[in-house]
Write an enzyme that holds these catalytic residues in place. Sequence first.
Site, PDB file in Angstrom:
ATOM      1  N   TYR A   2       0.816  -1.219   0.000  1.00 44.14           N
ATOM      2  CA  TYR A   2       0.000   0.000   0.000  1.00 44.14           C
ATOM      3  C   TYR A   2       0.852   1.272   0.000  1.00 44.14           C
ATOM      4  O   TYR A   2       0.313   2.372  -0.171  1.00 44.14           O
ATOM      5  CB  TYR A   2      -0.920   0.037   1.223  1.00 44.14           C
ATOM      6  N   HIS A  40      -0.252 -11.639   1.432  1.00 41.03           N
ATOM      7  CA  HIS A  40      -1.213 -10.748   0.769  1.00 41.03           C
ATOM      8  C   HIS A  40      -1.968 -11.457  -0.357  1.00 41.03           C
ATOM      9  O   HIS A  40      -3.186 -11.327  -0.462  1.00 41.03           O
ATOM     10  CB  HIS A  40      -0.494  -9.509   0.233  1.00 41.03           C
TER      11      HIS A  40
END
Length: 264
Positions: free
Chosen positions: A38, A96
């Site tokens: 991110y 992830h």
Amino acid sequence: MPMLGLGTYQMEEYDECVEAVKRAFGMGYRHVDTAEGYDNEDAVGDAIEEAEIDRDDIFVATKVSPDNLDYDHVLTSAADSFERLGVDFVDLLYVHWPTGEYEATDTLEAFAELREEGLIGEIGVSNFTVDLLEEAVEVADEPIFANQVEMHPLLPQTELQQFCTQDDVDVELVAYSPIARGDVSDVDELQEVAEKHDATPQQISLAWLREKGVTAIPKATSEDHLRENWLSLGVELDDDDMEKIDSIEERRRIVDPDEAPWNQ
């Protein structure tokens, strides 16, 4: 793990991310979710520091990117995340995506080492199908605590939830995009339940997840949206409400990259 958290996907602008996380903490949020990918772990970490809340009272989750899932890369990636976050421990560390360097035994062995060393509280996976989660649970030396997936009334993940609640699995579900990035506002059934409870369809979606025992991490930056999501904790749905929401026939996936495991 608090059942309502703050998601920070696409909060790439430093000041916006810091302020959003601090606003959330001020309202009572104590669960913040970020990821190596991110590009905002430093902002989340600075918000944690500036909030001046006891670290033990904040549940911090982050994720290792697919290109860092080789055993050695996991250890390096985790250390880098800790440094950016300004912490020496995270409560939950996720795989992830089960793509890139992911190999169940090798990857999860590194996660187990981190947990055994006390550097992470729990091991999580994200975007895992039933088959991938079953494999992970079988090969992992330490328990898999959570699977973070897209989940909302338009994508109820029924099969996955049934698998996760088996006694020999016992994996928590964490819902990202829990309001389908706003699309739930256009669903008739959710509008009807919302009117009954003097709430919004977004709040009803979050309450629906909570009734199913699923933790939600909606992204929000404005004070109004943060508060709207927070106040969903006061919405109590009855059996008729749940039945009406479960009867929604429309199905829609918001996050659907070509490399996703369900597309292989």
